[in-house]
Design a protein around this motif. Structure first.
Motif, PDB file in Angstrom:
ATOM      1  N   MET A   1       0.899  -1.220  -0.041  1.00 54.90           N
ATOM      2  CA  MET A   1      -0.250  -0.110  -0.004  1.00 54.90           C
ATOM      3  C   MET A   1       1.012   1.217  -0.043  1.00 54.90           C
ATOM      4  N   LEU A   2       0.750   2.017  -1.040  1.00 58.91           N
ATOM      5  CA  LEU A   2       1.497   3.357  -0.855  1.00 58.91           C
ATOM      6  C   LEU A   2       0.679   4.445  -0.725  1.00 58.91           C
ATOM      7  N   GLY A   3       1.213   5.665  -0.247  1.00 61.18           N
ATOM      8  CA  GLY A   3       0.461   6.578   0.325  1.00 61.18           C
ATOM      9  C   GLY A   3       1.541   8.049  -0.091  1.00 61.18           C
ATOM     10  N   TYR A   4       0.657   8.872  -0.306  1.00 62.82           N
ATOM     11  CA  TYR A   4       1.396  10.213  -0.618  1.00 62.82           C
ATOM     12  C   TYR A   4       0.506  11.490  -0.378  1.00 62.82           C
ATOM     13  N   PHE A   5       1.151  12.287   0.313  1.00 63.57           N
ATOM     14  CA  PHE A   5       0.397  13.560   0.973  1.00 63.57           C
ATOM     15  C   PHE A   5       1.099  14.970   0.385  1.00 63.57           C
ATOM     16  N   LEU A   6       0.408  16.013   0.050  1.00 62.87           N
ATOM     17  CA  LEU A   6       0.952  17.157  -0.270  1.00 62.87           C
ATOM     18  C   LEU A   6      -0.005  18.306  -0.238  1.00 62.87           C
TER      19      LEU A   6
END
Length: 252
Positions: A1-6
């Motif tokens: 599971m990949l996650g990215y926040f910006l």
């Protein structure tokens, strides 16, 4: 599971009232996006309190293995975050009237549970296409739902930003919660209206077929919103069920 926040301040605002993150202290992943408002520029206080509350409860929680457990966790945690923010605002004059939207997702290798209050949204991209899985708690959305205005009229309505429900504005609020199947290569996009007011659904639907670094995808959408005026803060989080890797990209 990949996650990215910006998150980005945008081109006009003098500070950022958005907050959020992608958190994976244990097997499921928690993504949060919040858009603060009001209370003598205390919107950043409300959005940060909401994010911190969910993150802290996430770290303290036990294993969440079923949709029922995820939904119950969301209801209880968002409710307690709401009451904490409201109590803080009542005790601090400079924060009175503050509130925040919230959209959060718990993602596992079988399901995703989404909770929201306000007009920050969650979209799902999977083998069946791209769709919004939340309904805005806004005046214009209610007018569209009841047939008083069209979706096209809603886009330019003078009261487009009026919310009917926001976290921390009154005691006892609970989120809308739903659970979806979440399978290999499915993607979630959580975002504030600083993005959706500038980037349309067709452009957002590139989420479905994107291959590459999620940080590049997020940066490109923020650059697009800023190029079209960037009058608001812009925040988004992506969760991708990529079972081929255990790497956690961009996870806080």
């Amino acid at each position: 599971m990949l996650g990215y926040f910006l998150t980005d301040q945008g081109q006009v605002r003098n500070h950022n009232e958005d907050a959020g993150g992608v958190f994976s202290e244990k097997a499921p992943i928690l993504a949060v996006v919040a858009d603060g408002m009001g209370g003598h520029q205390a919107g950043d206080v409300a959005s940060r309190m909401a994010t911190d509350h969910l993150h802290n409860k996430w770290k303290e929680s036990g294993t969440i293995a079923t949709p029922e457990e995820a939904e119950q966790w969301m209801i209880e945690t968002v409710r307690s975050a709401n009451d904490e923010i409201k109590a803080y605002a009542d005790e601090h004059e400079e924060c009175q009237g503050m509130g925040t939207t919230i959209v959060a997702a718990i993602s596992t290798d079988q399901f995703a549970t989404i909770a929201h209050i306000g007009d920050s949204r969650c979209y799902l991209a999977n083998a069946y296409g791209f769709q919004s899985v939340t309904d805005d708690h806004s005046l214009v959305n209610e007018l569209v739902r009841t047939g008083q205005i069209t979706e096209e009229e809603a886009e330019h309505h003078p009261r487009k930003n009026v919310l009917l429900k926001a976290l921390g504005t009154e005691f006892g609020l609970e989120p809308d919660v739903r659970t979806l199947e979440f399978e290999k290569d499915d993607r979630l996009l959580l975002c504030t209206d600083g993005l959706t007011n500038k980037v349309n659904d067709q452009e957002l639907s590139e989420l479905k077929d994107f291959h590459g670094e999620w940080k590049d995808f997020c940066r490109r959408l923020i650059e697009l919103a800023n190029a079209r005026g960037g009058e608001d803060n812009i925040t988004l989080a992506v969760v991708h069920y990529d079972s081929a890797t255990h790497e956690k990209e961009g996870v806080q």
